[in-house]
Scaffold this active site. Sequence first.
Site, short mmCIF file in Angstrom:
data_model
loop_
_atom_site.label_atom_id
_atom_site.label_comp_id
_atom_site.label_asym_id
_atom_site.label_seq_id
_atom_site.Cartn_x
_atom_site.Cartn_y
_atom_site.Cartn_z
N ASN A 1 8.77 -34.37 -20.05
CA ASN A 1 9.21 -35.43 -19.14
C ASN A 1 8.52 -35.38 -17.78
OD1 ASN A 1 10.87 -37.20 -20.48
ND2 ASN A 1 12.74 -36.01 -20.13
N CYS B 1 17.18 -31.39 -26.29
CA CYS B 1 15.99 -32.23 -26.55
C CYS B 1 14.76 -31.71 -25.82
CB CYS B 1 16.26 -33.68 -26.19
SG CYS B 1 16.89 -33.91 -24.52
N PHE B 2 14.89 -30.63 -25.05
CA PHE B 2 13.77 -29.88 -24.49
C PHE B 2 12.89 -30.72 -23.56
CE2 PHE B 2 13.96 -28.65 -29.17
CZ PHE B 2 15.10 -27.88 -29.01
N CYS B 3 13.45 -31.77 -22.96
CA CYS B 3 12.69 -32.60 -22.00
C CYS B 3 11.45 -33.21 -22.63
CB CYS B 3 12.31 -31.79 -20.76
SG CYS B 3 13.70 -31.15 -19.83
N ASN B 4 11.50 -33.47 -23.94
CA ASN B 4 10.35 -34.08 -24.62
C ASN B 4 10.87 -35.18 -25.54
OD1 ASN B 4 8.13 -34.71 -26.29
ND2 ASN B 4 7.28 -32.65 -26.04
#
Length: 493
Positions: free
Chosen positions: A153, A410-413
Amino acid sequence: MALVTVRSMSVTPLAPESWEVAEAAFRRAHAGYADTAALDDLRASEFARLDAGGHVYLDYTGGGLYAGSQLREHFELLDAGVLGNPHSVNPAGAASAALVDRARDRVLAFFGASPEEYVAIFTPNATGALRLVGEAYPFRPGDRFLLTFDNHNSVNGIREFARARGAETTYIPSRAGDLRVAPDLLPRYLTETIGDHHNLFAYPAQSNFSGVQHPLEWIEQAHAHGWDVLLDAAAYVPTSRLDLGVWHPDYVPISFYKMFGWPTGVGCLIARRDALAKLERPWFSGGTIVAAFVQRQYYQSAPGAAHFEDGTLNYLSLPAIDSGLGLLEGVGIDTIHARVSALGGWLLDSLGALRHSGGAPVATIYGPRSFNQRGATIAFNFLHPDGRVVDERYVDRVAARHNVSLRTGCFCNPGAGEVAFTISEETLLGGEFGEGMVLEDYVREIGLPSGGAIRVSLGLVSNFADVHRFIEFAGSFIDLTGVPDDLPPRLVC
């Protein structure tokens, strides 16, 4: 509380003999693993706290671990010296400035970056490095910002700078399944330019979601079509060699804590000098100028890295970079890469082989199933026997009982997640965040089966025991038919 049924068939807590048999099989399959034995010695001498506390640490993509010697060296330096603000010319300031310069030189040398070509700019983290590029890249109407679906992100956020200045943002989709970009796709996007414009192409050397390693050859492909290249290397460089004497991306953000744990709050933008000269900072601050005047409302920018290092650098932490990079050089990044590749391959195979008693898979893995062009970051979800996704919040709870540190969410992706979970654009357009909504409300609104995935990642001192204990933990989900109903709400992604 809902009934929880857990029955382990093919995987149970293993006796010591079984552990030895499993390790022997692993070593036969990965003969080169023996050449990484120095990392076992390093773990015993510098990371003894892991085994002393019974920890299974599998979140290296989230944050690396520091060696005891790094702390000792750093605190000895602080204890012995008098270090002041490096903007001052007094002895304490000069001592700090010399240490900062040494750290800067060490960074360039570690990555094989010629000082004639590259500059190292210190930032709070990789996100801070990306913000520097985004806010200062000279986007204009007609310019293009091109990026892969698979991006953190902090890279996705650059599109807001591009949009504000009239540039067009375009995403290159990933394939479902292996989450890679089709080989013939990138050239089509690179040639979709008109006239003489500033165009920026951004992609990760390694996905922080799936571990996919995208080709470094893309750098020169993009350059050949007149694009500047931003290579997000934050997830790549902790376990893989990036030689900037071979590859020449224009902007490379990294976070040092992901590489060697200490210090946090320090990152870097490694930038080519000619690419740096294109950037147009929208403001100035203390430390970034030679002089500023109030009555004339004029300022003169400082040259090179100083123009981008706002205020006073974290000068007491920056000297620790020297010992951290020394640690990695001592064991060798190629040795680390060989170890995590062997362990990661074994983990992938073992996780994929787990079955419920009826034969259904215990887990679904997102991304490549082999270690060809991938790193040791593995995203997956556990499945109930009927194929439903096991709530990731329950996985967190069970992991804590096993003293396993992993990552869920969601791991910032979001792009990689949307492809992995086959979420269509229509589904996303069907639900909007309303006033006061949290992630839990949105997941329910658009009908997602979970709030994300589970991610395990290997690093500097991972060993076979870590993988073995993880597979034992994974066995807890065999024949799992229900989870408790008292799980905490999902607030953010």
